[in-house]
Design a protein around this motif. Sequence first.
Motif, mmCIF file in Angstrom:
data_model
loop_
_atom_site.group_PDB
_atom_site.id
_atom_site.type_symbol
_atom_site.label_atom_id
_atom_site.label_comp_id
_atom_site.label_asym_id
_atom_site.label_seq_id
_atom_site.Cartn_x
_atom_site.Cartn_y
_atom_site.Cartn_z
ATOM 1 N N THR A 70 -31.555 -13.504 -10.926
ATOM 2 C CA THR A 70 -30.367 -13.700 -10.086
ATOM 3 C C THR A 70 -29.133 -13.139 -10.790
ATOM 4 N N VAL A 71 -28.387 -12.317 -10.078
ATOM 5 C CA VAL A 71 -27.158 -11.735 -10.624
ATOM 6 C C VAL A 71 -25.977 -12.593 -10.186
ATOM 7 N N ILE A 72 -25.215 -13.070 -11.160
ATOM 8 C CA ILE A 72 -24.003 -13.838 -10.871
ATOM 9 C C ILE A 72 -22.817 -12.877 -10.905
ATOM 10 N N THR A 73 -22.154 -12.712 -9.772
ATOM 11 C CA THR A 73 -21.043 -11.764 -9.698
ATOM 12 C C THR A 73 -19.806 -12.325 -10.392
ATOM 13 N N PRO A 74 -19.047 -11.479 -11.067
ATOM 14 C CA PRO A 74 -17.814 -11.974 -11.710
ATOM 15 C C PRO A 74 -16.792 -12.403 -10.668
ATOM 16 N N LYS A 75 -16.211 -13.560 -10.853
ATOM 17 C CA LYS A 75 -15.125 -14.030 -9.997
ATOM 18 C C LYS A 75 -13.773 -13.741 -10.648
ATOM 19 N N TYR A 76 -13.796 -13.620 -11.969
ATOM 20 C CA TYR A 76 -12.562 -13.351 -12.716
ATOM 21 C C TYR A 76 -12.870 -12.303 -13.772
ATOM 22 N N VAL A 77 -12.042 -11.279 -13.824
ATOM 23 C CA VAL A 77 -12.177 -10.232 -14.831
ATOM 24 C C VAL A 77 -11.013 -10.381 -15.798
ATOM 25 N N GLY A 78 -11.304 -10.836 -16.996
ATOM 26 C CA GLY A 78 -10.261 -11.083 -17.983
ATOM 27 C C GLY A 78 -10.867 -11.614 -19.263
ATOM 28 N N ILE A 251 -11.314 -5.036 -10.361
ATOM 29 C CA ILE A 251 -10.929 -6.251 -9.623
ATOM 30 C C ILE A 251 -10.611 -5.904 -8.169
ATOM 31 N N VAL A 252 -9.792 -4.878 -7.969
ATOM 32 C CA VAL A 252 -9.381 -4.494 -6.615
ATOM 33 C C VAL A 252 -10.585 -4.073 -5.779
ATOM 34 N N SER A 253 -11.450 -3.256 -6.346
ATOM 35 C CA SER A 253 -12.602 -2.762 -5.578
ATOM 36 C C SER A 253 -13.552 -3.899 -5.206
ATOM 37 N N ARG A 254 -13.768 -4.854 -6.115
ATOM 38 C CA ARG A 254 -14.648 -5.986 -5.817
ATOM 39 C C ARG A 254 -14.080 -6.848 -4.685
ATOM 40 N N ARG A 255 -12.795 -7.193 -4.793
ATOM 41 C CA ARG A 255 -12.200 -8.069 -3.787
ATOM 42 C C ARG A 255 -12.081 -7.364 -2.438
ATOM 43 N N VAL A 256 -11.742 -6.074 -2.454
ATOM 44 C CA VAL A 256 -11.644 -5.327 -1.202
ATOM 45 C C VAL A 256 -13.010 -5.281 -0.518
ATOM 46 N N ASP A 257 -14.064 -5.095 -1.311
ATOM 47 C CA ASP A 257 -15.409 -5.071 -0.747
ATOM 48 C C ASP A 257 -15.763 -6.422 -0.121
ATOM 49 N N GLN A 258 -15.431 -7.529 -0.823
ATOM 50 C CA GLN A 258 -15.706 -8.863 -0.284
ATOM 51 C C GLN A 258 -14.937 -9.122 1.001
ATOM 52 N N LEU A 297 10.446 4.870 -16.302
ATOM 53 C CA LEU A 297 10.687 4.638 -14.886
ATOM 54 C C LEU A 297 11.488 3.361 -14.680
ATOM 55 N N LYS A 298 12.190 3.308 -13.554
ATOM 56 C CA LYS A 298 12.831 2.067 -13.143
ATOM 57 C C LYS A 298 11.797 1.228 -12.395
ATOM 58 N N SER A 299 11.836 -0.072 -12.595
ATOM 59 C CA SER A 299 10.897 -0.966 -11.924
ATOM 60 C C SER A 299 11.569 -1.609 -10.714
ATOM 61 N N PRO A 300 10.834 -1.760 -9.618
ATOM 62 C CA PRO A 300 11.396 -2.410 -8.424
ATOM 63 C C PRO A 300 11.483 -3.917 -8.620
ATOM 64 N N SER A 301 12.041 -4.608 -7.645
ATOM 65 C CA SER A 301 12.261 -6.052 -7.767
ATOM 66 C C SER A 301 10.990 -6.868 -7.571
ATOM 67 N N GLY A 302 10.005 -6.305 -6.866
ATOM 68 C CA GLY A 302 8.764 -7.036 -6.612
ATOM 69 C C GLY A 302 7.851 -7.069 -7.820
ATOM 70 N N THR A 303 6.784 -7.867 -7.724
ATOM 71 C CA THR A 303 5.861 -8.013 -8.850
ATOM 72 C C THR A 303 4.801 -6.920 -8.897
ATOM 73 N N LEU A 304 4.474 -6.314 -7.747
ATOM 74 C CA LEU A 304 3.420 -5.300 -7.661
ATOM 75 C C LEU A 304 2.152 -5.798 -8.344
ATOM 76 N N SER A 305 1.686 -6.934 -7.908
ATOM 77 C CA SER A 305 0.540 -7.593 -8.534
ATOM 78 C C SER A 305 -0.772 -6.992 -8.062
ATOM 79 N N THR A 306 -1.832 -7.405 -8.730
ATOM 80 C CA THR A 306 -3.177 -6.997 -8.329
ATOM 81 C C THR A 306 -3.484 -7.485 -6.922
#
Length: 378
Positions: A70-78, A251-258, A297-306
């Motif tokens: 049984t393969v346990i998929t990662p829920k958190y990458v860190g 992380i992005v590809s896994r969550r987008v797939d789910q 570069l200048k950074s915008p006001s948002g967090t631009l999170s994962t």
Amino acid sequence: MTVSETTATATATAAAAVGVQALRPHAEDAFAHELKALAAADDRPRPARWKLSPWAVATYLLGGALPDGTVITPKYVGPRRLVEVAVTTLATDRALLLLGVPGTAKTWVSEHLAAAVSGDSTLLVQGTAGTPEEAIRYGWNYARLLAHGPSRDALVPSPLMRAMSEGMTARIEELTRIPADVQDSLITVLSEKTLPVPELGQEVQAVRGFNVIATANDRDRGVNELSSALRRRFNTVVLPLPATPDAEVDIVSRRVDQIGRSLDLPAAPDGMSEIRRVVTVFRELRDGVTTDGRTRLKSPSGTLSTAEAISVVTNGLALAAHFGDGVLRPGDVAAGILGAVVRDPAADRVVWQEYLETVVRERDGWKDFYRACREASA
């Protein structure tokens, strides 16, 4: 059982009877097969009322392979050590505080920890500026209260009270958004492991297995910052942003797939190149420097999170599926990136235009993306 609990149970039973599929199943439902396989293979000591051992809980979050294949998929990458510290905290008498900037998977980790430890991630208090003390302690069924006076039947337990009574894990989201006087009602619960009910001359004592996972954002400091007395009751684990571009792309590809599978979106044949591009844009603007380190570069006001990158790509997939040929292209993600970057129409638009002209325009292989962004910005 209270009226609200009876109604919720009846609704869930009716939904199951007609085969209704939840838009977003709870972690313990979505990954039930993994939790069952882990429980079967888990021969290590388990704390009282835990569904899995601490080792198995960490494996559930970080992923791995079991002896039966049984393969346990990662829920958190860190960092593994962060997860180990979080899990072992829940096995002690200290509560767990997951701290970090928005979009660092605090809620996601909290939900999966509760699912793995208690088999139920739904004992949740959502923190807001209007969260009342009753959400932490208990409330009353006023029809019964007026008819028969204060009684245990008239009392409506909070998720925290239920977790104490049943030896389970309660969750508190956005703890620092809750008013300070309401926050302080947690002190007795976390230190004495009791919840007084003075109206009945009784108290609820926590049974073994009870603990609390709270989340809070770094950006909320100064809103309703935790008192020193309350902070001492927590062991704080800071969840960082993904350390490398490859980790964030994963992380992005896994969550987008789910998410895509839950929404019946077709898998993008060549979507990985656009996912990597979105992650690159977000990381460069977030860090204030290009990947090669040559341009500040200048950074915008948002967090631009994962989490925002996941949203941008998911929306792009929907555009590609319903209004394109099913292939994720620059034009499908351009508008989403613009919306994520430009939160302040004046200052952020200047930051974005400068990034487009000095970085995107000159980068090899990004001309289609540049044109799509210019059209979205027009």
